[in-house]
Design a protein around this motif. Structure first.
Motif, PDB file in Angstrom:
ATOM      1  N   SER A  23       0.824  -1.190   0.000  1.00  0.00           N
ATOM      2  CA  SER A  23       0.000   0.000   0.000  1.00  0.00           C
ATOM      3  C   SER A  23       0.868   1.252   0.000  1.00  0.00           C
ATOM      4  CB  SER A  23      -0.917  -0.029   1.217  1.00  0.00           C
ATOM      5  OG  SER A  23      -1.421   1.240   1.492  1.00  0.00           O
ATOM      6  N   ILE A  24       1.930   1.251   0.778  1.00  0.00           N
ATOM      7  CA  ILE A  24       2.852   2.398   0.817  1.00  0.00           C
ATOM      8  C   ILE A  24       3.541   2.561  -0.529  1.00  0.00           C
ATOM      9  CG2 ILE A  24       4.999   3.211   1.841  1.00  0.00           C
ATOM     10  CD1 ILE A  24       4.016   2.068   4.500  1.00  0.00           C
ATOM     11  N   VAL A  25       3.980   1.453  -1.112  1.00  0.00           N
ATOM     12  CA  VAL A  25       4.631   1.514  -2.430  1.00  0.00           C
ATOM     13  C   VAL A  25       3.669   2.089  -3.465  1.00  0.00           C
ATOM     14  CG1 VAL A  25       5.572   0.074  -4.293  1.00  0.00           C
ATOM     15  CG2 VAL A  25       6.285  -0.311  -1.946  1.00  0.00           C
ATOM     16  N   ILE A  26       2.410   1.645  -3.432  1.00  0.00           N
ATOM     17  CA  ILE A  26       1.416   2.135  -4.396  1.00  0.00           C
ATOM     18  C   ILE A  26       1.169   3.636  -4.176  1.00  0.00           C
ATOM     19  CG2 ILE A  26      -1.013   1.994  -5.067  1.00  0.00           C
ATOM     20  CD1 ILE A  26      -0.812  -1.038  -4.658  1.00  0.00           C
ATOM     21  N   ASP A  27       1.034   4.045  -2.882  1.00  0.00           N
ATOM     22  CA  ASP A  27       0.809   5.454  -2.585  1.00  0.00           C
ATOM     23  C   ASP A  27       2.010   6.304  -2.997  1.00  0.00           C
ATOM     24  OD1 ASP A  27      -1.712   5.054  -1.654  1.00  0.00           O
ATOM     25  OD2 ASP A  27      -1.179   5.061   0.483  1.00  0.00           O
ATOM     26  N   GLY A  29       4.079   5.615  -5.351  1.00  0.00           N
ATOM     27  CA  GLY A  29       4.028   5.646  -6.823  1.00  0.00           C
ATOM     28  C   GLY A  29       3.039   6.676  -7.324  1.00  0.00           C
ATOM     29  N   ARG A  30       1.860   6.716  -6.675  1.00  0.00           N
ATOM     30  CA  ARG A  30       0.850   7.709  -7.065  1.00  0.00           C
ATOM     31  C   ARG A  30       1.353   9.125  -6.792  1.00  0.00           C
ATOM     32  NH1 ARG A  30      -4.497   5.062  -4.444  1.00  0.00           N
ATOM     33  NH2 ARG A  30      -4.833   3.448  -6.000  1.00  0.00           N
ATOM     34  N   VAL A  31       1.952   9.321  -5.607  1.00  0.00           N
ATOM     35  CA  VAL A  31       2.452  10.646  -5.258  1.00  0.00           C
ATOM     36  C   VAL A  31       3.550  11.066  -6.221  1.00  0.00           C
ATOM     37  CG1 VAL A  31       3.715  11.946  -3.501  1.00  0.00           C
ATOM     38  CG2 VAL A  31       1.776  10.538  -2.833  1.00  0.00           C
ATOM     39  N   GLU A  34       1.974  11.989  -9.476  1.00  0.00           N
ATOM     40  CA  GLU A  34       1.353  13.302  -9.375  1.00  0.00           C
ATOM     41  C   GLU A  34       2.412  14.404  -9.391  1.00  0.00           C
ATOM     42  OE1 GLU A  34      -1.864  14.283  -9.445  1.00  0.00           O
ATOM     43  OE2 GLU A  34      -2.361  12.186  -9.882  1.00  0.00           O
ATOM     44  N   LYS A  35       3.517  14.180  -8.670  1.00  0.00           N
ATOM     45  CA  LYS A  35       4.618  15.153  -8.660  1.00  0.00           C
ATOM     46  C   LYS A  35       5.194  15.305 -10.062  1.00  0.00           C
ATOM     47  CE  LYS A  35       5.160  16.633  -4.455  1.00  0.00           C
ATOM     48  NZ  LYS A  35       5.050  18.021  -4.114  1.00  0.00           N
ATOM     49  N   ALA A  36       5.342  14.209 -10.799  1.00  0.00           N
ATOM     50  CA  ALA A  36       5.864  14.272 -12.163  1.00  0.00           C
ATOM     51  C   ALA A  36       4.905  15.062 -13.057  1.00  0.00           C
ATOM     52  CB  ALA A  36       6.083  12.873 -12.709  1.00  0.00           C
ATOM     53  N   LYS A  37       3.585  14.796 -12.900  1.00  0.00           N
ATOM     54  CA  LYS A  37       2.588  15.537 -13.681  1.00  0.00           C
ATOM     55  C   LYS A  37       2.635  17.028 -13.320  1.00  0.00           C
ATOM     56  CE  LYS A  37      -0.936  11.983 -14.426  1.00  0.00           C
ATOM     57  NZ  LYS A  37      -2.312  11.575 -14.086  1.00  0.00           N
TER      58      LYS A  37
END
Length: 188
Positions: A23-27, A29-31, A34-37
């Motif tokens: 779950s932490i890895v997925i979060d 990855g999402r963060v 989002e930072k890359a976007k």
């Protein structure tokens, strides 16, 4: 196989830890996505902002250029009108209409006078005006053939009188008449 409660607890703990880690890895990855976007959007925004600033500078330069060109156009238009006026005045000064009056009997002298219009010229009836109104825009002179200056003066006033809306300069012998070219140079 007998599963003990401790083993099940350990298995549940490991599974929970793995799920939490996943779950932490997925979060993360999402963060990071989002930072890359956000970084990409920020770079795009900065590029567009720089392009807008460049366009504003170009627009300002073009506005200054346009103002300068309009001022030059106004200046050149003024010069053109002035030159055209001077050319017309020069044309009118170079054209001299010579009217000859008097009789050529015997030994006569030639006298000179310049004709112009009086203040009442614009209000005169067309039938009272000698020749056409347009010829009085040019320089008009009279060569008078007469025996004396008094006779020349009388002949001039009979031919071109006040009733015609004309005014004349003093009558002088032709040899003493002013040069129109010298008059034009003197007034310039």
């Amino acid at each position: 196989m007998v599963v003990s409660a401790e083993f099940l607890g350990l298995l549940l703990l490991l599974t929970s830890a793995a799920a939490l880690g996943l779950s932490i890895v997925i979060d993360v990855g999402r963060v990071s996505a989002e930072k890359a976007k956000e970084g990409l959007a920020q770079r795009t925004y900065e590029k567009k902002r720089a392009a807008l600033a460049e366009w504003r500078q170009k627009t300002e330069r073009k506005r200054v250029d346009l103002t300068t060109l309009q001022a030059r156009l106004t200046e050149f238009t003024g010069r053109r009108h002035k030159t055209q006026s001077e050319l017309k005045a020069l044309e009118y000064s170079k054209i001299e209409l010579v009217h000859e009056v008097g009789d050529t009997d015997g030994d006569t002298d030639v006298y000179w006078a310049q004709l112009g219009v009086s203040e009442a010229f614009a209000q005169l009836d067309r039938k009272d005006i000698v020749f056409s109104r347009q010829i009085w825009e040019y320089r008009n002179v009279v060569h008078i053939l007469a025996n004396s200056a008094d006779q020349a003066h009388a002949t001039l006033h009979m031919a071109f009188g006040q009733r015609n809306g004309l005014a004349s300069s003093p009558v002088v012998p032709l040899a003493l008449a002013p040069d129109p070219v010298a008059e034009q140079d003197g007034s310039a």
